[in-house]
Scaffold this motif. Structure first.
Motif: not given
Ligand code: ATP
Ligand code: MG
Lengths: 293, 294
Positions: A9, A180, A182, A195, A199-201, A203-204, B96-99, B101, B106
């Protein structure tokens, strides 16, 4: 070519820091400089030189001189002109072939990893089949049956065969990231799957994707050179690989015409080597633990 | 308001989905406005799976879930998006509920993007400030920060605030305080109590009986994917009829009792059998008190 699946991460808010470390890292800076310098030569060079690198312009088998910087071939073609055009097609193959492989690899990897279940099993099966296909043998068969063999056709064939390891690595990372919370939260916000992936996966795993892109690019260049060298290169263009093939076919080694095969051979080695070193440097940048070593 | 009717869930496991694991068996529950319903049970009893089905994060194998009488399972993206306006969730692990990075706030912007694209930025941040104050957070100290710069309690409260930006009727709270320390716990728990006062229905998933007792009117006790006992919290906790419930209650550590004092042997329970046969039906043993297999 294989890729370690390391799920890291990214440290938070360190985008700028990464760029700073990347450009200060001698491996990244040096590698990129070599790759970009040769790219520039391939891009700009042809505008100052003849458009037809296969033209017989000078005396045969002449050593490098002021008139012909890299000498001439057995038939009196200018080696420097060929070299510059060859660079151009090598970069084209790298970009196109690597790009196609990258797109397929990402599409398959993200779909399999995010959807899971039956979709994943089927895609995984396809990936494994392409992975174990003796790519070289298939490429030789396809290339020899293809009517027109241009740089683009070659790049497409290479692209279609070199995506599996990217797909596998992306799938593995997506599996972990898709679980995860999120990701679930984004779904609870009414976001569509693509999306969420973008936008979530994605970038990591940005650093990982960047590195795969570089490896695919270098791999495609090397693969194309290999095909060219065994005589399956583009029929209508000059590439670094076909230059090597021609020079070997007309026994330049025995005739002592080193200027014919050293430039293309050295350029391929330089490009692929520089890309590899860039990647090692990037690895150090993204994994701070490696920095000290 | 929200109703689960004979809901079953089987996960496909193994290659090509060759095996099945039945995680939820014939569960029927309902939540009324202004009510907290606790779902209690041991690890693996299917609590989270129920929450995920209510949130439509996983499919329902059999049975149906109704919101105000309308079946909500397995519909298209637009219908699901509309559903999430009314039903929201908060999960166990705040980190874990927040990305990691991105900045934590957000999550609010994502809600605006999806549901209120027409609302102006200034008006939106006023609304965000409002809901943050509603969950007793100081907007200035939580906005513009990365998740790792905030505490677990702050993060969970921000998630509740996020849900409140939408006009929700039901909140699924899956072990939302189990990763918080004791003093923050009670704050977040009291916050749920306030939501209840405001007319929200809360599905409170926990394995902690004392929390269920503290916050909820009704409780459902689950084991091996099926309901073993359900009813008014007072009835179930003072007069547990099912041996599993009695064991659960006996195993709650109490402040004035030492481990060495406990002498009662746990009662023998039925082993986990074939999960595909319907579980023993619930019978009403008392007003607002149901027990399985008596
Ligand atoms: N995605 C999945 N695929 C396959 N099996 C699953 C999946 N999710 C959960 N299970 C299984 O379903 C059963 C119920 O899991 P669930 O997470 O609902 O339990 P739980 O009551 O929430 O437990 P805990 O108290 O530990 O959170 C478990 O046996 C689990 O292994
Ligand atoms: Mg759970």
């Amino acid at each position: 070519m294989s890729a370690e699946v390391v799920l890291q991460t990214e440290p938070v808010g360190r985008r700028g820091e990464h760029l700073y470390f990347a450009l200060r890292n001698p491996k990244v800076a040096g590698g990129l400089a070599v790759v970009l310098a040769l790219l520039l030569l391939g891009l700009i060079g042809p505008f100052f030189l003849s458009d037809s690198p296969n033209e017989y312009v000078g005396p045969k088998s002449e050593a490098p001189s002021g008139a012909h910087w890299f000498g001439t071939t057995y038939f009196g073609q200018d080696v420097f002109t060929q070299f510059v055009h060859g660079l151009r097609s090598s970069y084209l193959v790298g970009t196109l072939g690597g790009g196609i492989a990258f797109v397929i690899g990402l599409a398959v990897g993200f779909t399999a990893g995010y959807r899971g279940g039956l979709v994943d099993e089927v895609l995984n099966m396809v990936t494994n089949v392409v992975l174990v296909l003796p790519a070289l043998a298939v490429l030789i068969v396809i290339s020899s049956y293809l009517e027109v063999r241009g740089v683009v056709a070659q790049a497409v064939i290479i692209g279609v065969f070199s995506w599996p390891w990217v797909a596998r690595a992306v799938r593995a990372q997506t599996f972990t990231l898709a679980n995860r919370d999120y990701v679930d939260l984004a779904r609870l916000t009414g976001k569509r799957s693509w999306r969420i992936i973008v936008h979530e996966i994605m970038p990591n795993m940005a650093s990982y994707l960047l590195m795969s892109m570089i490896l695919l690019f270098g791999g495609a260049i090397l693969f194309a050179a290999m095909l060219d060298f065994i005589g399956l290169g583009p029929a209508n263009a000059v590439s670094l690989g076909t230059m090597m093939q021609q020079s070997m076919a007309w026994s330049s080694l025995h005739l002592g015409m080193w200027w014919w095969f050293v430039p293309p051979g050295l350029a391929i080695t330089l490009i692929v080597g520089a890309l590899y070193i860039t990647n090692v440097g990037l690895d150090e940048v993204f994994n701070p633990k490696l920095r000290e070593m | 308001m929200l109703e689960l009717r004979n809901v079953w869930k089987s996960y496909r496991v193994g290659t090509l989905g060759s095996k099945r694991l039945t995680a939820v068996r014939d569960v029927s529950i309902d939540i009324a406005p202004g009510e907290v319903l606790s779902v209690v049970g041991e690890s693996g009893s299917g609590k989270t799976t129920i929450g995920k089905m209510v949130l439509q994060l996983t499919s329902v194998t059999r049975g149906s879930i109704l919101l105000d009488g309308a079946d909500v399972t397995a519909r298209g993206h637009a219908a699901r998006k509309a559903y999430y306006r009314r039903v929201q969730g908060v999960f166990q692990d705040p980190f874990s509920s927040y990305n990691p990075i991105f900045k934590a706030d957000r999550i609010f912007e994502a809600v605006r993007e999806s549901y209120f694209p027409a609302v102006k930025r200034a008006e939106w941040s006023a609304r965000v400030d409002d809901v943050l104050q509603g969950v007793r957070l100081d907007p200035g100290s939580v906005l513009g920060k990365y998740p790792h710069q905030l505490s677990g309690g702050q993060l969970q409260r921000m998630l509740i605030a996020r849900a409140l930006l939408l006009d929700i009727q039901v909140l699924v709270a899956d072990e939302i305080i189990s990763m918080l320390d004791a003093s923050t716990r009670i704050d977040v728990l009291n916050l749920l109590g306030e939501l209840k006062e405001r007319g929200l229905g809360v599905l409170f998933i926990t394995h902690d009986l004392s929390l269920a007792n503290y916050i909820s009117e009704r409780v459902v006790i689950m084991r091996h994917g099926a309901v073993v006992e359900a009813g008014a919290t007072g009835k179930v906790f003072t007069d547990p009829r099912h041996p599993y419930s009695r064991n659960l209650l006996a195993s709650v550590p109490q402040l004035h009792r030492k481990w060495s004092d406990s002498d009662a042997e746990p009662e023998a329970l039925e082993p986990d059998g074939d999960r595909d046969v319907p579980p023993p039906p619930l019978t009403e043993v008392d007003e607002h008190h149901w027990v399985a297999g008596v």
